[in-house]
Structure formats: C-alpha cells, structure tokens
Design an enzyme around this catalytic site. Structure first.
Site, PDB file in Angstrom:
ATOM      1  N   LYS A  13       0.821  -1.218   0.000  1.00 62.86           N
ATOM      2  CA  LYS A  13       0.000   0.000   0.000  1.00 62.86           C
ATOM      3  C   LYS A  13       0.855   1.270   0.000  1.00 62.86           C
ATOM      4  O   LYS A  13       0.491   2.263  -0.609  1.00 62.86           O
ATOM      5  CB  LYS A  13      -1.022   0.012   1.138  1.00 62.86           C
ATOM      6  CG  LYS A  13      -0.429  -0.015   2.525  1.00 62.86           C
ATOM      7  CD  LYS A  13      -1.545  -0.078   3.547  1.00 62.86           C
ATOM      8  CE  LYS A  13      -1.071   0.026   4.979  1.00 62.86           C
ATOM      9  NZ  LYS A  13       0.110  -0.744   5.353  1.00 62.86           N
ATOM     10  N   ARG A 127      11.858  -7.628   4.350  1.00 61.02           N
ATOM     11  CA  ARG A 127      11.923  -6.184   4.094  1.00 61.02           C
ATOM     12  C   ARG A 127      13.124  -5.562   4.828  1.00 61.02           C
ATOM     13  O   ARG A 127      13.407  -5.887   5.962  1.00 61.02           O
ATOM     14  CB  ARG A 127      10.620  -5.556   4.610  1.00 61.02           C
ATOM     15  CG  ARG A 127      10.504  -4.077   4.385  1.00 61.02           C
ATOM     16  CD  ARG A 127       9.069  -3.636   4.420  1.00 61.02           C
ATOM     17  NE  ARG A 127       8.524  -3.544   5.763  1.00 61.02           N
ATOM     18  CZ  ARG A 127       7.302  -3.061   6.018  1.00 61.02           C
ATOM     19  NH1 ARG A 127       6.507  -2.663   5.048  1.00 61.02           N
ATOM     20  NH2 ARG A 127       6.863  -3.009   7.257  1.00 61.02           N
ATOM     21  N   ARG A 159      13.330  -3.400  10.261  1.00 59.84           N
ATOM     22  CA  ARG A 159      12.559  -2.648  11.254  1.00 59.84           C
ATOM     23  C   ARG A 159      12.344  -3.504  12.491  1.00 59.84           C
ATOM     24  O   ARG A 159      12.088  -4.699  12.375  1.00 59.84           O
ATOM     25  CB  ARG A 159      11.196  -2.265  10.657  1.00 59.84           C
ATOM     26  CG  ARG A 159      11.211  -0.912   9.997  1.00 59.84           C
ATOM     27  CD  ARG A 159       9.936  -0.624   9.269  1.00 59.84           C
ATOM     28  NE  ARG A 159       8.728  -0.880  10.045  1.00 59.84           N
ATOM     29  CZ  ARG A 159       7.506  -0.646   9.582  1.00 59.84           C
ATOM     30  NH1 ARG A 159       7.347  -0.139   8.373  1.00 59.84           N
ATOM     31  NH2 ARG A 159       6.454  -0.905  10.308  1.00 59.84           N
ATOM     32  N   ARG A 170       0.544  -7.445  14.803  1.00 60.95           N
ATOM     33  CA  ARG A 170       0.067  -6.346  13.949  1.00 60.95           C
ATOM     34  C   ARG A 170      -1.023  -6.844  12.999  1.00 60.95           C
ATOM     35  O   ARG A 170      -2.014  -6.158  12.749  1.00 60.95           O
ATOM     36  CB  ARG A 170       1.237  -5.743  13.161  1.00 60.95           C
ATOM     37  CG  ARG A 170       2.134  -4.878  14.034  1.00 60.95           C
ATOM     38  CD  ARG A 170       3.531  -4.777  13.487  1.00 60.95           C
ATOM     39  NE  ARG A 170       3.583  -4.043  12.236  1.00 60.95           N
ATOM     40  CZ  ARG A 170       4.574  -4.164  11.348  1.00 60.95           C
ATOM     41  NH1 ARG A 170       5.554  -5.010  11.549  1.00 60.95           N
ATOM     42  NH2 ARG A 170       4.560  -3.450  10.256  1.00 60.95           N
TER      43      ARG A 170
HETATM   44  P1  AMP Z   1       3.120   0.813   9.865  1.00 58.94           P
HETATM   45  O1  AMP Z   1       4.386   1.395   9.330  1.00 58.94           O
HETATM   46  O2  AMP Z   1       1.907   1.385   9.185  1.00 58.94           O
HETATM   47  O3  AMP Z   1       3.105  -0.683   9.908  1.00 58.94           O
HETATM   48  O4  AMP Z   1       3.004   1.327  11.383  1.00 58.94           O
HETATM   49  C1  AMP Z   1       3.981   0.977  12.333  1.00 58.94           C
HETATM   50  C2  AMP Z   1       3.435   1.185  13.735  1.00 58.94           C
HETATM   51  O5  AMP Z   1       3.085   2.585  13.915  1.00 58.94           O
HETATM   52  C3  AMP Z   1       2.145   0.462  14.047  1.00 58.94           C
HETATM   53  O6  AMP Z   1       2.386  -0.885  14.462  1.00 58.94           O
HETATM   54  C4  AMP Z   1       1.547   1.328  15.168  1.00 58.94           C
HETATM   55  O7  AMP Z   1       2.234   1.091  16.387  1.00 58.94           O
HETATM   56  C5  AMP Z   1       1.914   2.724  14.710  1.00 58.94           C
HETATM   57  N1  AMP Z   1       0.850   3.298  13.833  1.00 58.94           N
HETATM   58  C6  AMP Z   1       0.934   3.598  12.508  1.00 58.94           C
HETATM   59  N2  AMP Z   1      -0.203   4.109  12.033  1.00 58.94           N
HETATM   60  C7  AMP Z   1      -1.062   4.133  13.080  1.00 58.94           C
HETATM   61  C8  AMP Z   1      -2.411   4.535  13.231  1.00 58.94           C
HETATM   62  N3  AMP Z   1      -3.135   4.983  12.200  1.00 58.94           N
HETATM   63  N4  AMP Z   1      -2.967   4.443  14.463  1.00 58.94           N
HETATM   64  C9  AMP Z   1      -2.262   3.989  15.519  1.00 58.94           C
HETATM   65  N5  AMP Z   1      -0.984   3.558  15.440  1.00 58.94           N
HETATM   66  C10 AMP Z   1      -0.374   3.632  14.234  1.00 58.94           C
END
Ligand code: AMP
Length: 218
Positions: A13, A127, A159, A170
């Site tokens: 995405k 990744r 990461r 997640r």
């Molecule tokens: P991502 O890079 O989108 O996988 O996000 C990494 C981490 O950031 C997630 O596991 C959450 O801890 C936090 N995070 C990202 N976007 C959100 C959101 N919209 N609401 C709450 N936490 C978020």
C-alpha cells in the site's frame, strides 16, 4: 481528491500510495512513517510512542489525530490527500472524514489491497530499509544493487517491528479493527477491493482506473 489505501502490512500500500500521490499531486499521509519520525526524535512522547510501536500496538487516536492535523494543515498546494496506515479503526475513519469535512472536502474512495497472511509474513521478514534515507528494499523481490548497503551508501536494517512475533500481533490487530472500517466504507458506498498478489504496475493501473472514476473521466 481524497483516498484511503488500506491493506495488511506488506500489501504494497505504501508503494501504491507513493505512486498515486506523485501522479495526482496528493499529500501522502503515512502515519507509520510520521510516528517513526517522532519516536526517533527528542519529542517528549518519543519513548512512549516507540514502546507502543515496538510491541505492535496502536498509538492512541488522540496522539494520531494531533499528528495528522499538524501535517495536513501544511499541505495547501496539494490537490488532496492519500492516507496510508490510517484508518486502523472506526474512530480513525470518522476522524479522517471529520478533518476533511472541516476543510470542505469529502473522502472519495477507500481502496483495499488484499494479500494472504502467508504472503504478508514472507514479504515483511524480507523487508529492509535504509538507516540514512529510509528507502525500502526487499531482499527477495527488490534487493539493493549494493548488497547490504542502500544505493545512497547507508546501511540496510530490519525494522524492529518486522520480527515474526510483532508481525503476527500487527496482523491480528489489522484484521480485528480494520474489518469494521471496511464494512463502514462499503455502507458509505466508497469501498473498492483489489488483489495485491500481482505486479506493482498492474495493481497501480487498476487503482488509476478507480481514481479516474472520481475525476469523472470514465
Ligand atoms: P506501519 O508502518 O503502518 O506498519 O506502522 C507501524 C506502527 O506505527 C504500528 O504498528 C503502530 O504502532 C503505529 N501506527 C501507525 N499508524 C497508526 C495509526 N493509524 N494508528 C495507531 N498507530 C499507528
């Protein structure tokens, strides 16, 4: 034009949102990246946010709202927004609609990129991202031509939340909460679903076709 791109972690995405933002001059609101930047800064809440992220949990809607409003107010030269990483629950979906509404705008489409759980785990554990410029590679499907280094020369790292245990949490959170957002977007008549287990260009062409419908070109 205001679009949400949804999908499980590793669905591509981010790549699609980046391409879409570039093609239509949209501001790319990538909440994971915004929060990672805060977690790695000297922001007073950085420790708290980092801890939540490393445990695969979600930061509070209040913190997220503050971060998003701050960034969105700074994008006056853009033709709209593409949201990537949010909404992750109904509250965030309603928050996005409210913020847009206050700007005299509407949410036009929620595009879901679907991939299987096995594919998510396979993609995320391979990744790597650059510790200097943030560029993302995949050691199987999109390796750096410089081996362990990024094309900019920076070191490639995994990461902290791309470890299998964190990924599973997640994914579980994604399915539990995001399914409700998908149901509501369907009710709102703005939901579109796309198969994400195909080449990047093919997926992007499908997304462009959907977006052109908003522009009234089809
Ligand atoms: P991502 O890079 O989108 O996988 O996000 C990494 C981490 O950031 C997630 O596991 C959450 O801890 C936090 N995070 C990202 N976007 C959100 C959101 N919209 N609401 C709450 N936490 C978020």
């Amino acid at each position: 034009m205001n679009i949400v791109i949804l999908g499980p972690q590793g669905s591509g995405k981010g790549t699609q949102a980046t391409m879409l933002a570039e093609k239509y001059n949209l501001a790319h609101i990538e909440t994971g990246k915004l929060l990672r930047e805060i977690a790695n800064s000297d922001h007073p809440r950085s420790g708290e946010i980092k801890n939540i992220m490393n445990n695969g949990l979600l930061v509070s809607d209040k913190i997220l709202g503050e971060v998003m409003v701050g960034v969105m107010d700074n994008q006056k030269d853009k033709a709209g927004f593409v949201f990537d990483g949010t909404p992750r629950n109904l509250e965030q979906y309603n928050l996005i609609k409210k913020i847009l509404n206050e700007k005299g705008e509407t949410l036009d489409k929620v595009i879901v990129i679907n991939i299987s759980e096995d594919e998510t785990i396979k993609r995320l554990t391979s990744r790597r991202s650059c510790s200097v410029c943030g560029r993302v590679y995949n050691i199987i499907t999109n390796p750096s031509p410089n081996g362990d280094l990024c094309e900019c020369g920076g070191g490639l790292v995994q990461r902290e939340d791309d470890q299998p245990e964190s990924i599973k949490k997640r994914l579980q959170t994604y399915h539990e909460r995001t399914s409700k957002v998908i149901d509501l977007a369907r009710e709102d008549g703005i939901l579109e679903e796309i198969n994400g287990e195909r080449p990047i260009g093919e997926i992007f062409n499908d997304i462009v076709k959907l977006v052109e419908k908003i522009n009234g070109k089809n």
